[in-house]
Design a protein around this motif. Structure first.
Motif, mmCIF file in Angstrom:
data_model
loop_
_atom_site.group_PDB
_atom_site.id
_atom_site.type_symbol
_atom_site.label_atom_id
_atom_site.label_comp_id
_atom_site.label_asym_id
_atom_site.label_seq_id
_atom_site.Cartn_x
_atom_site.Cartn_y
_atom_site.Cartn_z
ATOM 1 N N ALA A 37 15.178 -0.329 -4.194
ATOM 2 C CA ALA A 37 15.247 -1.667 -4.781
ATOM 3 C C ALA A 37 14.820 -1.706 -6.240
ATOM 4 N N GLY A 38 13.779 -0.968 -6.576
ATOM 5 C CA GLY A 38 13.330 -1.037 -7.960
ATOM 6 C C GLY A 38 11.965 -0.434 -8.162
ATOM 7 N N LEU A 39 11.210 -1.018 -9.069
ATOM 8 C CA LEU A 39 9.930 -0.440 -9.490
ATOM 9 C C LEU A 39 8.804 -1.455 -9.397
ATOM 10 N N SER A 40 7.602 -0.926 -9.248
ATOM 11 C CA SER A 40 6.408 -1.754 -9.424
ATOM 12 C C SER A 40 5.482 -1.015 -10.367
ATOM 13 N N PHE A 41 4.564 -1.745 -10.933
ATOM 14 C CA PHE A 41 3.485 -1.109 -11.693
ATOM 15 C C PHE A 41 2.261 -1.986 -11.534
ATOM 16 N N HIS A 42 1.133 -1.487 -11.965
ATOM 17 C CA HIS A 42 -0.086 -2.282 -11.965
ATOM 18 C C HIS A 42 -0.845 -1.925 -13.224
ATOM 19 N N VAL A 43 -1.039 -2.925 -14.089
ATOM 20 C CA VAL A 43 -1.673 -2.661 -15.386
ATOM 21 C C VAL A 43 -3.190 -2.481 -15.254
ATOM 22 N N GLY A 44 -3.705 -2.567 -14.032
ATOM 23 C CA GLY A 44 -5.158 -2.449 -13.830
ATOM 24 C C GLY A 44 -5.757 -3.813 -13.621
ATOM 25 N N SER A 45 -6.750 -3.881 -12.755
ATOM 26 C CA SER A 45 -7.347 -5.166 -12.407
ATOM 27 C C SER A 45 -8.104 -5.734 -13.601
ATOM 28 N N ARG A 91 6.158 2.837 -7.203
ATOM 29 C CA ARG A 91 5.099 2.455 -8.131
ATOM 30 C C ARG A 91 5.019 3.454 -9.275
ATOM 31 N N VAL A 92 5.154 2.937 -10.497
ATOM 32 C CA VAL A 92 5.098 3.773 -11.695
ATOM 33 C C VAL A 92 3.689 3.679 -12.272
ATOM 34 N N GLU A 93 3.173 4.800 -12.734
ATOM 35 C CA GLU A 93 1.798 4.789 -13.255
ATOM 36 C C GLU A 93 1.734 4.116 -14.622
ATOM 37 N N ARG A 125 -5.131 6.326 -11.727
ATOM 38 C CA ARG A 125 -5.304 7.683 -11.265
ATOM 39 C C ARG A 125 -4.779 7.905 -9.846
ATOM 40 N N LYS A 126 -5.170 6.991 -8.965
ATOM 41 C CA LYS A 126 -4.894 7.199 -7.541
ATOM 42 C C LYS A 126 -3.463 6.843 -7.155
ATOM 43 N N PHE A 127 -2.833 5.958 -7.924
ATOM 44 C CA PHE A 127 -1.531 5.418 -7.532
ATOM 45 C C PHE A 127 -0.492 5.601 -8.625
ATOM 46 N N GLY A 128 0.768 5.580 -8.224
ATOM 47 C CA GLY A 128 1.856 5.572 -9.176
ATOM 48 C C GLY A 128 2.255 6.969 -9.617
ATOM 49 N N THR A 129 3.492 7.066 -10.072
ATOM 50 C CA THR A 129 3.959 8.363 -10.547
ATOM 51 C C THR A 129 4.695 8.172 -11.869
ATOM 52 N N ASN A 130 5.105 9.285 -12.494
ATOM 53 C CA ASN A 130 5.756 9.154 -13.809
ATOM 54 C C ASN A 130 7.222 8.726 -13.653
ATOM 55 N N PRO A 131 7.813 8.194 -14.726
ATOM 56 C CA PRO A 131 9.165 7.616 -14.622
ATOM 57 C C PRO A 131 10.221 8.591 -14.094
ATOM 58 N N GLU A 132 10.162 9.867 -14.482
ATOM 59 C CA GLU A 132 11.173 10.828 -14.018
ATOM 60 C C GLU A 132 11.071 11.011 -12.505
ATOM 61 N N HIS A 133 9.842 11.173 -12.047
ATOM 62 C CA HIS A 133 9.617 11.332 -10.618
ATOM 63 C C HIS A 133 10.012 10.066 -9.857
ATOM 64 N N ASN A 142 0.847 -1.187 0.000
ATOM 65 C CA ASN A 142 0.000 0.000 0.000
ATOM 66 C C ASN A 142 0.893 1.252 0.000
ATOM 67 N N THR A 143 0.607 2.192 -0.879
ATOM 68 C CA THR A 143 1.423 3.417 -0.943
ATOM 69 C C THR A 143 0.898 4.495 0.011
ATOM 70 N N ILE A 144 -0.147 4.146 0.784
ATOM 71 C CA ILE A 144 -0.759 5.101 1.731
ATOM 72 C C ILE A 144 -0.816 4.420 3.090
ATOM 73 N N LYS A 145 0.288 4.449 3.808
ATOM 74 C CA LYS A 145 0.382 3.660 5.049
ATOM 75 C C LYS A 145 0.275 4.560 6.290
ATOM 76 N N ARG A 146 -0.355 4.035 7.331
ATOM 77 C CA ARG A 146 -0.309 4.710 8.628
ATOM 78 C C ARG A 146 1.105 4.572 9.159
ATOM 79 N N GLU A 147 1.629 5.591 9.816
ATOM 80 C CA GLU A 147 3.003 5.488 10.340
ATOM 81 C C GLU A 147 3.138 4.346 11.349
ATOM 82 N N GLU A 148 2.122 4.215 12.236
ATOM 83 C CA GLU A 148 2.209 3.143 13.232
ATOM 84 C C GLU A 148 2.157 1.759 12.568
#
Lengths: 388, 388
Positions: free
Chosen positions: A169-177, A131-133, A145-153, A89-95
């Motif tokens: 470590a590297g990259l992830s992506f998700h092609v959509g469910s 996570r790359v969009e 829309r909600k997750f991932g960013t562009n390659p430069e970022h 999850n890219t939106i984690k609670r700190e605890e």
């Protein structure tokens, strides 16, 4: 065959229920292992987190993609070690990050500066992947829309992670469910290849590629085989990431692993005709297992015993006093469909019971395992023998 | 004032939570009683079924509109008699009807032949009212499509109920949730008046008018007062139903009774900027209390301590790995909003916790009562005295 088990299940439970066959999960897991030889599988727990499913996959050697402390606790209680988990999850609670770290999790997803900082503070020295969009084309359920960013970022974030004493470590992506086109993974891997190259030039040696989920389940449209998708992924990796030493590949199937293992079994509560429109109401709806139909997710539907009958057009709705609780606004069902008929949603093992609410005080579908029914039958046999 | 209680609540619970003030429910109940002198109030339990709310309303003399066996059981456990309940769902399980009947419920809603038959078999001799459709104009959440039938069919159903040895009591309608125009009730009562007249001519003496719910709660648009709506309803009744002897009027407020009593308190988990778009992620979303925002339900939002700051445009999303979990796609929030800021959804006491899921293993908002916090403070005081 499922029909037999539905009848058996009805002897011990009431509708609605999700009739589940664990042997299908085993088959899907082995199929994916064979198709993606280079990949480690991290089951996306959010698709269906029932302990029996987690235990089976743990036994088969699967790892797990988790979304929260709640999921981590569930897995720990089942004996799964934190080392086998990725906090995706890219939106984690700190605890939650701190809890994960304390329990041995060392792999975290990020797509923003603030998330890098949160991981750096609460899980120092851990591995992170960005996570790359993707554009989510060809997916029934795009996740871009909600997750991932562009390659430069993404590159900037990896450098930033390094500065924050994390291991980029590297990259992830998700092609959509429920993605129906193997080329989607190819395109995403091409982009990843370019980022890996640029990272290398700037002194970052990435070694992790997370190809995400999105592997489809059979519903109303034809789908590519796992073999085809695996071939596309492996070819794209050979072509675009050949220069990476000891590349670690991760896949995060959720829907794929459990979708085909479950049928949601519901019952007709009411049939009516009002102002020329025909309605059928069943005992589960968008608040009780069928949330994905709000976004027009199309299940194959079977009305037991009426499979060969002539069809006509209906509205199909759930049991609550809520107008949003309409499953399909236009669907073809048997003409004679009536009170107490069983309406089954095929391949509904994923993202159904996980969305359960108790809205209107209505009991949501519970899971019933074919394996449990077999156990009951043995018990019953023993009882019968005792009584004889 | 709510700010003080939020700080107090944070000493004992974590976000997200629904901070709730029972005294507001009492105020709203008394306001409605004063505005609708001729009506019996049946609180629509589905809006918020917390035992403290039910107990308070029961004490004040309210009756209850229930949707399922689950809700009936909850009320019975709190000592509410079945005679004070109306089974208002037009899509009932047969076993729920039988359970209701066994527990003293004698009032049932119907809008189809099959439902009349189900009630006749499982609750013989009971009173039934037919739900008439409205167009749902001027409502934020129209309820027309799925429920209700046309006036001619309503008459046929009342006759049919009589033939089935039920007592045809009258009509109900629902102008749609969060309706902003008092004229909507007037129009519906005019239609009801015509049906009552026709029924009388055919020998059916109807005596029950259920004006439903839909009474609005203050959000981002101006709303009419309960007094205005009450006046519209009473005038319309005098004008259109003057000929009915001993008319019994029922109102079924849900949102109205509890909406303004609760604030949903959430926390910022992440702020990010990606491809020029600004995002804020909080620890509750459409699967954890904010389901109604999927249909663009607009809450007033306050970021605590930043009320006077300059605003800018954001996407506001929930904490799950699901792209559907976007609360608002375009919303203005303080420029400096950041990690751990408290984001409050004002007047969110209705239809929030009732839609809770545990999707992604995430704990949904719990309810925290100001009254409870006061109790804690007394306990703490006692403790302190003992220790001194």
């Amino acid at each position: 065959m499922m029909e037999y088990w539905i009848r058996r299940a009805l002897e011990v439970v009431k509708t609605p229920f999700l009739l589940f066959d664990l042997s299908v999960v085993e088959k899907k897991y082995l199929e994916m292992k064979a198709a993606l030889k280079k990949a480690d599988i991290y089951y996306a727990v959010k698709a269906n987190s029932h302990p029996r499913i987690i235990s089976l996959l743990a036994r088969l050697g699967s790892n797990f993609d988790v979304a929260s402390k709640g999921e981590i606790e569930k897995l720990l209680a089942l004996g799964v070690d934190g080392k086998r988990m990725s906090f995706g999850n890219t939106i984690k609670r700190e605890e939650d990050i701190a809890f994960a770290y304390k329990n041995g999790i060392r792999l975290f997803a990020v797509d923003s500066e603030m998330e890098v900082e949160k991981v750096a503070i609460n899980a120092p020295g851990s591995f992170v992947f960005v996570r790359v969009e993707t554009d989510g084309a060809d997916a029934d359920w795009p996740l871009s829309r909600k997750f991932g960013t562009n390659p430069e970022h993404a590159l900037q974030l990896l450098s930033y992670a390094s500065k924050m004493k994390l291991i980029p470590a590297g990259l992830s992506f998700h092609v959509g469910s429920q993605n129906l086109n193997p080329e989607s993974w190819k395109k995403a891997i091409e982009i990843a290849g370019r980022v890996f190259k640029k990272a290398m030039r700037s002194g970052l040696n990435l070694f992790l590629l997370n190809v995400g989920g999105g592997f489809p389940v059979q519903h109303t449209k034809p789908i590519p085989s796992m073999e085809e998708i695996g071939k596309a992924i492996e070819e794209a990796i050979d072509e675009n990431l050949w220069f990476v030493h000891n590349l670690k590949v991760i896949a995060e199937p959720g829907r794929y692993m459990v979708g085909e293992a479950g049928w949601l079994v519901t019952k007709v509560l009411l049939k009516s005709e009002r102002s020329g429109e025909k309605w059928v109401y069943i005992d589960a709806g968008v608040f009780h297992g069928l949330a994905e139909t709000i976004q027009n997710f199309e299940y194959e539907i079977r009305v037991l015993g009426k499979e060969r009958e002539e069809l006509e057009e209906y509205h199909l709705a759930g049991p609550t006093c809520d107008s949003v609780d309409v499953i399909y606004d236009r669907i073809f069902l048997p003409k004679s469909i009536t009170l107490n008929d069983l309406v089954c949603f095929i391949n509904a093992g994923a993202y159904t019971v996980e969305y359960n609410t108790r809205f209107n005080g209505i009991e949501p579908p519970k899971m019933v395992f074919i394996e449990e029914l077999t156990e009951i039958s043995i018990e019953e046999k023993i009882k019968t023998r005792v009584l004889d």
